[in-house]
Design an enzyme around this catalytic site. Sequence first.
Site, mmCIF file in Angstrom:
data_model
loop_
_atom_site.group_PDB
_atom_site.id
_atom_site.type_symbol
_atom_site.label_atom_id
_atom_site.label_comp_id
_atom_site.label_asym_id
_atom_site.label_seq_id
_atom_site.Cartn_x
_atom_site.Cartn_y
_atom_site.Cartn_z
ATOM 1 C CG ASN A 191 -3.193 3.658 -1.136
ATOM 2 O OD1 ASN A 191 -2.340 2.779 -1.048
ATOM 3 N ND2 ASN A 191 -3.948 4.008 -0.111
ATOM 4 C CG MET A 220 -1.920 -1.075 1.249
ATOM 5 S SD MET A 220 -3.084 -0.927 -0.100
ATOM 6 C CE MET A 220 -3.907 -2.496 0.088
ATOM 7 C CB CYS A 221 1.291 3.914 -2.356
ATOM 8 S SG CYS A 221 1.969 2.650 -3.476
ATOM 9 N NE ARG A 222 -1.022 5.071 3.049
ATOM 10 C CZ ARG A 222 -2.152 4.625 3.571
ATOM 11 N NH1 ARG A 222 -2.587 5.108 4.727
ATOM 12 N NH2 ARG A 222 -2.865 3.716 2.955
ATOM 13 C CB VAL A 260 5.505 8.080 -0.274
ATOM 14 C CG1 VAL A 260 6.111 9.469 -0.179
ATOM 15 C CG2 VAL A 260 4.310 7.955 0.667
#
Length: 270
Positions: free
Chosen positions: A125, A1-3, A98
């Site tokens: 995401n 998982m990204c942000r 990110v």
Amino acid sequence: MCRFMVYKGKKAILMSHLLTDPIRSIITQSYACQERLEGCLNGDGFGIGWYTEQAPLQSGTGDDLVPCVFTSVTPAWNNMNVKRLARKVSAPLIFAHVRAAFPGMPVSEANCHPFQYGRYLWMHNGSVGDFRKISRRARESLRDDLFDFLQGTTDSEMTFALFLNQIDDVLAEQTPEFLMEKVIGTLRKLDELRREAGATAPSLLNFAVTDGNTVIATRYVDTPGAEAASLYYSSGTEFECGADGEYNMIRADSRDQVVIITSEPLTANP
């Protein structure tokens, strides 16, 4: 998982007020996020995309409509260039991301968000469940220019291509309703491809897309009972740092001048 994080305001904001200075800034979320479903590190690269105050917020053509994008495979917390840029660059519309690479996905600039094509920026995401089962079929459904556009290996870039595949002119100005229709069309296309391939793993599809005027964001999971990735939004008249050093969304009146969409709140007082 990204942000990820989106800022859209009537006035430009210095990037450091979003990327580096808040207590839970997007850079802080690269090493100490609090609401990912698994883990807390997002160190597999990062990216920033932004539009100038002149375009495409006003009519233009060609390069005038194209946003600027800066990406790097270094962890965001360890990149001095982004900190230098953030102290000097202001923009009224900013995308930042990110990355936490899905297992097996290469770490490369081609795989860093936000992705850009024409006047559009796109971030994701989550993940497309059983992506390898649909990747070839999805690619073959694209028109020639988008087939050639794909440089990376991610499900995120492919979802962007599926979105763009519904838009004939990627520089033309469109209505918010048009863009919403195409985002919904992307979700439907993914569902169709997954059903045809017999895919069963859940897809977490938090998308953010903009043409420089309109921002569309989704929080979506395609499997009943599965937990969606976190997503927040806040709106007001101004996002500013108070005397105590903490950032707050100021609501001086009922008119929204600023909207922030984030995977996690940037402050303790979202």
